[in-house]
Structure formats: structure tokens, C-alpha cells
Write a protein that holds these residues in place. Sequence first.
Motif, PDB file in Angstrom:
ATOM      1  N   ILE A   8       0.868  -1.327  -0.006  1.00 59.63           N
ATOM      2  CA  ILE A   8       0.179  -0.049  -0.056  1.00 59.63           C
ATOM      3  C   ILE A   8       0.932   1.346   0.052  1.00 59.63           C
ATOM      4  CG2 ILE A   8      -2.008  -1.029   1.115  1.00 59.63           C
ATOM      5  CD1 ILE A   8      -1.060   0.226   3.736  1.00 59.63           C
ATOM      6  N   GLY A   9       2.178   1.132  -0.022  1.00 58.28           N
ATOM      7  CA  GLY A   9       2.935   2.145   0.058  1.00 58.28           C
ATOM      8  C   GLY A   9       3.554   2.469   1.556  1.00 58.28           C
ATOM      9  N   PRO A  10       4.644   3.024   1.371  1.00 62.43           N
ATOM     10  CA  PRO A  10       5.398   3.416   2.794  1.00 62.43           C
ATOM     11  C   PRO A  10       4.592   4.274   3.804  1.00 62.43           C
ATOM     12  CG  PRO A  10       6.608   4.516   1.068  1.00 62.43           C
ATOM     13  CD  PRO A  10       5.459   3.570   0.277  1.00 62.43           C
ATOM     14  N   TRP A  11       3.945   5.434   3.043  1.00 64.65           N
ATOM     15  CA  TRP A  11       3.252   6.414   3.932  1.00 64.65           C
ATOM     16  C   TRP A  11       1.990   5.678   4.785  1.00 64.65           C
ATOM     17  CZ3 TRP A  11       5.631  10.100   5.683  1.00 64.65           C
ATOM     18  CH2 TRP A  11       6.981  10.874   4.740  1.00 64.65           C
ATOM     19  N   ALA A  12       1.052   4.943   3.778  1.00 58.83           N
ATOM     20  CA  ALA A  12      -0.026   4.140   4.098  1.00 58.83           C
ATOM     21  C   ALA A  12       0.423   2.932   5.284  1.00 58.83           C
ATOM     22  CB  ALA A  12      -0.971   3.588   3.044  1.00 58.83           C
ATOM     23  N   ALA A  13       1.249   2.502   4.931  1.00 55.99           N
ATOM     24  CA  ALA A  13       2.053   1.475   5.682  1.00 55.99           C
ATOM     25  C   ALA A  13       2.317   1.955   7.068  1.00 55.99           C
ATOM     26  CB  ALA A  13       3.112   0.726   5.136  1.00 55.99           C
ATOM     27  N   CYS A  14       2.962   3.099   7.150  1.00 53.88           N
ATOM     28  CA  CYS A  14       3.181   3.979   8.363  1.00 53.88           C
ATOM     29  C   CYS A  14       1.800   4.279   9.234  1.00 53.88           C
ATOM     30  CB  CYS A  14       3.606   5.303   8.069  1.00 53.88           C
ATOM     31  SG  CYS A  14       4.110   6.331   9.642  1.00 53.88           S
ATOM     32  N   LEU A  15       1.081   4.309   8.533  1.00 50.80           N
ATOM     33  CA  LEU A  15      -0.354   4.666   9.408  1.00 50.80           C
ATOM     34  C   LEU A  15      -0.909   3.331   9.825  1.00 50.80           C
ATOM     35  CD1 LEU A  15      -2.202   7.533   7.352  1.00 50.80           C
ATOM     36  CD2 LEU A  15      -0.592   7.724   9.583  1.00 50.80           C
ATOM     37  N   ALA A  16      -1.076   2.215   9.024  1.00 48.99           N
ATOM     38  CA  ALA A  16      -1.592   0.958   9.087  1.00 48.99           C
ATOM     39  C   ALA A  16      -0.690   0.344  10.417  1.00 48.99           C
ATOM     40  CB  ALA A  16      -1.392   0.071   8.021  1.00 48.99           C
ATOM     41  N   GLY A  43       3.812  -3.919  24.068  1.00 43.30           N
ATOM     42  CA  GLY A  43       4.427  -2.549  23.846  1.00 43.30           C
ATOM     43  C   GLY A  43       3.687  -1.459  24.852  1.00 43.30           C
ATOM     44  N   GLY A  44       4.560  -0.607  25.235  1.00 41.62           N
ATOM     45  CA  GLY A  44       4.030   0.311  26.207  1.00 41.62           C
ATOM     46  C   GLY A  44       3.252   1.321  25.676  1.00 41.62           C
ATOM     47  N   ILE A  45       2.654   2.231  26.468  1.00 38.85           N
ATOM     48  CA  ILE A  45       1.855   3.345  26.439  1.00 38.85           C
ATOM     49  C   ILE A  45       2.761   4.355  26.306  1.00 38.85           C
ATOM     50  CG2 ILE A  45      -0.034   4.761  27.129  1.00 38.85           C
ATOM     51  CD1 ILE A  45      -0.943   2.054  26.389  1.00 38.85           C
ATOM     52  N   LEU A  46       3.690   4.817  27.342  1.00 34.79           N
ATOM     53  CA  LEU A  46       4.661   5.778  27.231  1.00 34.79           C
ATOM     54  C   LEU A  46       5.812   5.679  26.037  1.00 34.79           C
ATOM     55  CD1 LEU A  46       5.390   6.312  31.071  1.00 34.79           C
ATOM     56  CD2 LEU A  46       3.645   7.735  29.535  1.00 34.79           C
ATOM     57  N   SER A  47       6.046   4.512  25.765  1.00 41.51           N
ATOM     58  CA  SER A  47       7.139   4.030  24.657  1.00 41.51           C
ATOM     59  C   SER A  47       6.533   3.846  23.328  1.00 41.51           C
ATOM     60  CB  SER A  47       7.685   2.804  25.034  1.00 41.51           C
ATOM     61  OG  SER A  47       6.925   1.676  25.198  1.00 41.51           O
ATOM     62  N   PHE A  48       4.973   4.343  23.075  1.00 44.79           N
ATOM     63  CA  PHE A  48       4.303   4.144  21.917  1.00 44.79           C
ATOM     64  C   PHE A  48       5.061   4.738  20.663  1.00 44.79           C
ATOM     65  CE2 PHE A  48       1.076   5.897  19.022  1.00 44.79           C
ATOM     66  CZ  PHE A  48       0.600   4.484  18.539  1.00 44.79           C
ATOM     67  N   GLY A  49       5.636   5.770  20.878  1.00 50.00           N
ATOM     68  CA  GLY A  49       6.433   6.774  19.865  1.00 50.00           C
ATOM     69  C   GLY A  49       7.658   6.043  19.657  1.00 50.00           C
ATOM     70  N   VAL A  50       8.349   5.260  20.563  1.00 54.77           N
ATOM     71  CA  VAL A  50       9.497   4.802  20.115  1.00 54.77           C
ATOM     72  C   VAL A  50       9.140   3.603  19.302  1.00 54.77           C
ATOM     73  CG1 VAL A  50      11.619   3.448  21.159  1.00 54.77           C
ATOM     74  CG2 VAL A  50      10.511   5.252  22.323  1.00 54.77           C
ATOM     75  N   ASN A  51       8.173   2.738  19.574  1.00 49.00           N
ATOM     76  CA  ASN A  51       7.742   1.481  18.717  1.00 49.00           C
ATOM     77  C   ASN A  51       7.363   1.942  17.482  1.00 49.00           C
ATOM     78  OD1 ASN A  51       8.458  -0.448  20.666  1.00 49.00           O
ATOM     79  ND2 ASN A  51       6.603   0.006  21.869  1.00 49.00           N
ATOM     80  N   VAL A  52       6.744   2.952  17.284  1.00 48.64           N
ATOM     81  CA  VAL A  52       6.401   3.652  15.879  1.00 48.64           C
ATOM     82  C   VAL A  52       7.554   3.690  15.226  1.00 48.64           C
ATOM     83  CG1 VAL A  52       5.020   5.438  14.781  1.00 48.64           C
ATOM     84  CG2 VAL A  52       3.904   4.426  16.786  1.00 48.64           C
ATOM     85  N   MET A  53       8.350   4.584  15.915  1.00 53.34           N
ATOM     86  CA  MET A  53       9.698   4.784  15.242  1.00 53.34           C
ATOM     87  C   MET A  53      10.191   3.685  14.502  1.00 53.34           C
ATOM     88  SD  MET A  53      11.964   7.250  13.830  1.00 53.34           S
ATOM     89  CE  MET A  53      11.572   8.632  14.914  1.00 53.34           C
ATOM     90  N   ASN A  54      10.389   2.514  15.525  1.00 54.74           N
ATOM     91  CA  ASN A  54      11.422   1.644  14.966  1.00 54.74           C
ATOM     92  C   ASN A  54      10.491   0.669  13.810  1.00 54.74           C
ATOM     93  OD1 ASN A  54      12.973   2.340  17.066  1.00 54.74           O
ATOM     94  ND2 ASN A  54      12.365   0.796  18.248  1.00 54.74           N
ATOM     95  N   MET A  55       9.099   0.293  14.205  1.00 60.63           N
ATOM     96  CA  MET A  55       8.390  -0.665  13.331  1.00 60.63           C
ATOM     97  C   MET A  55       7.422   0.029  12.334  1.00 60.63           C
ATOM     98  SD  MET A  55       7.454  -3.601  16.044  1.00 60.63           S
ATOM     99  CE  MET A  55       7.476  -2.668  17.553  1.00 60.63           C
ATOM    100  N   ALA A  56       6.912   1.226  12.532  1.00 62.16           N
ATOM    101  CA  ALA A  56       6.009   1.773  11.675  1.00 62.16           C
ATOM    102  C   ALA A  56       6.848   2.778  10.841  1.00 62.16           C
ATOM    103  CB  ALA A  56       5.005   2.466  12.468  1.00 62.16           C
ATOM    104  N   ILE A  57       7.834   3.272  11.158  1.00 68.45           N
ATOM    105  CA  ILE A  57       8.506   4.108  10.178  1.00 68.45           C
ATOM    106  C   ILE A  57       9.973   3.973   9.478  1.00 68.45           C
ATOM    107  CG2 ILE A  57       9.790   6.534  10.227  1.00 68.45           C
ATOM    108  CD1 ILE A  57       7.845   7.506  12.301  1.00 68.45           C
ATOM    109  N   ILE A  58      10.755   3.325  10.523  1.00 66.15           N
ATOM    110  CA  ILE A  58      12.143   2.743   9.952  1.00 66.15           C
ATOM    111  C   ILE A  58      12.059   1.703   9.040  1.00 66.15           C
ATOM    112  CG2 ILE A  58      14.275   2.119  10.511  1.00 66.15           C
ATOM    113  CD1 ILE A  58      14.173   3.820  13.194  1.00 66.15           C
TER     114      ILE A  58
END
Length: 322
Positions: free
Chosen positions: A80-88, A103-118
Amino acid sequence: MHIPDNYLSPTTCGTLLAAVTPVWTIAVIKVKAQIKKHHETLPMIGISSSLAFLIMMFNLPIPGGTTAHAVGGTLLAILIGPWAACLALTVTLLLQALLFGDGGILSFGVNVMNMAIIMPFVGYGCYKIGQKIRHEKLGIIIGSYLGINVAALIAGIELGIQPLIAHTNSGVPLYCPYGLNITVPAMLLAHLLVAGWVEVIFTLLVFKFVHRVAPKNIYQNSNNNHINWMYLLFGLAFLSPLGLIANNTAFGEWDNQELKQMLVKQHLSSQVPEGMINGFHFKALFSDYTIAGLPVSIGYILSAITAILIFSLLIRGFKNEK
């Protein structure tokens, strides 16, 4: 790779949450434009979120007594493309954290960085290079393998720098007690040897499946196409208890009791770091994908089906708002 709460300092969590916020903003803008061009993008985001959720339920044993799992980041970026994949993947990680305690609540942004962006962007970049040199399959293999391993490396660094940046006046770590010399090799070992290759296999198999059910265009509006996707998703849901075969805990995801036992056994400390004891503790409704009163395997299947239904309802709600 789901970093729980209290393994990272609040500064680390806040910094990475701030870093991912503009990426989410750009992703929303990009995906809105994509939906105008391909209306089937929206339901495909729901399908992709479900697919990633299910892939991550299949835990694998790792030499040394831990576990790991594939993620599907490169696969979603290709579909679906990287940007849509990021949101999914963001939605997937949010549901895992809030409802299942993965996965944590406070560490949510960290997990997003690793698995939904990088992960999806690294993998997609390799895939596009493979396409340009007319070796698409090679691009898929390298992209899926490299994407998850780069994400694992970053997660290892995030954990390993904690003793350096967050400690008491006497130098005792407040959060993750292991340094870079332990966290980076541990994360890379698990993913270079096992999880990375499973990521490759999942990606190739689903990519082949896509070409069979939608040979011309992933966005083709076909009821049969959607039915085939549902067969795949519910098939994976009923197979999800296979993930229980690896019943150890992934590196860096231990609860305080498990961590204390390890630290004592390794003669590193007799207690869990202070920041982990006094940190934020959230109890999810279906923690570890279990449902009270039911066998663990049944709870696993019902958790998987629940996730599919939630993603479907969310996407339907967005479509109705439009």
C-alpha cells in the motif's frame, strides 16, 4: 521488538514521540491524496493492519532462551506504499498496546519509530532499487531482511543508551540496566539469525498471494479480492496459537519479576532499577492475548479475530464519515 513502558527514560520516550509526530502529519496528507486516486486504499489499510497484527503473533524461539517475531513492515510498504504502511502499523501498535499490553503506552512513539517508520521505509527503498535494476524479488528479500534488522539495531541502541543517560548519582541505571554491549548484539542476534528470515518468507509468500488474487492492481475493486483477503486473515488467526510454541519472553520485554531473577542470576544486581519499579504501569484488558477463563490457545484465536473485526469497523467508520 515491542519495548514496554519503563525500560526507557521519559526523556527518550518524549523525544521520539515528538520526532514521529510530523511523520504522522505527512503520512495523513499523503494517504488522503492516495485515497482520492485509489479508493481501495482505505480498506487495504484495514487489511494491512490486520495482517501485521497477525504476523506479529507468531513468536519464534531464539538461541539463548528469548523469542522474536516478524513484523511485516516491508510487506505493507510494498502493498500500500510506505506512508499508508506507516499509518497501518501505527494503528496496529496502538491496538496492541491499549488492548493486549504488547508494547508500552509511554514508549508508543518509540515503537512507532522502529516498526512503523524505519522498517517500512528502509524496506521499501530496497524494494524500489530492486525494481529499477529489474530484480524485484531480490529487492523484496533484501528489503524485508534489512528493514527488520535496521529496526532491531535502533531498538538495541535505544535500550542500550539508558544506563548512560539515566542513572543515579552513583551510576546505577534507572531504567534498562543493560548497556550497548549487551542490547545491540542481543537484538541483532535474534533478528539476523531468525526473525529476519521469517520476515523474508512471510513477505514473499504474501506477495505471491497478492499476485494471484490481484494480478493487475492491488487496488482493484473486487468482492472476490476482499473475500480472498478474509480467507488469508482468518486462516492466520486460527493458526495463531502456533506462536505459543515459543513461550519465553523476548529480549527487553520482561516484567519486573522476570528481570529481577535474571539480574540476580547474572550477579548484576539484587533489585530492579528504581525507575522501572516506580514508573507507569498499565494493565491491558487482554494482556498477552489471553482471556480470563479460557484456554490460552482459544484466547489467542479470539484476540486475533477481535483485532480483525476492530480494524474492519474502524475502516468502515472512516468510509461512512467520508
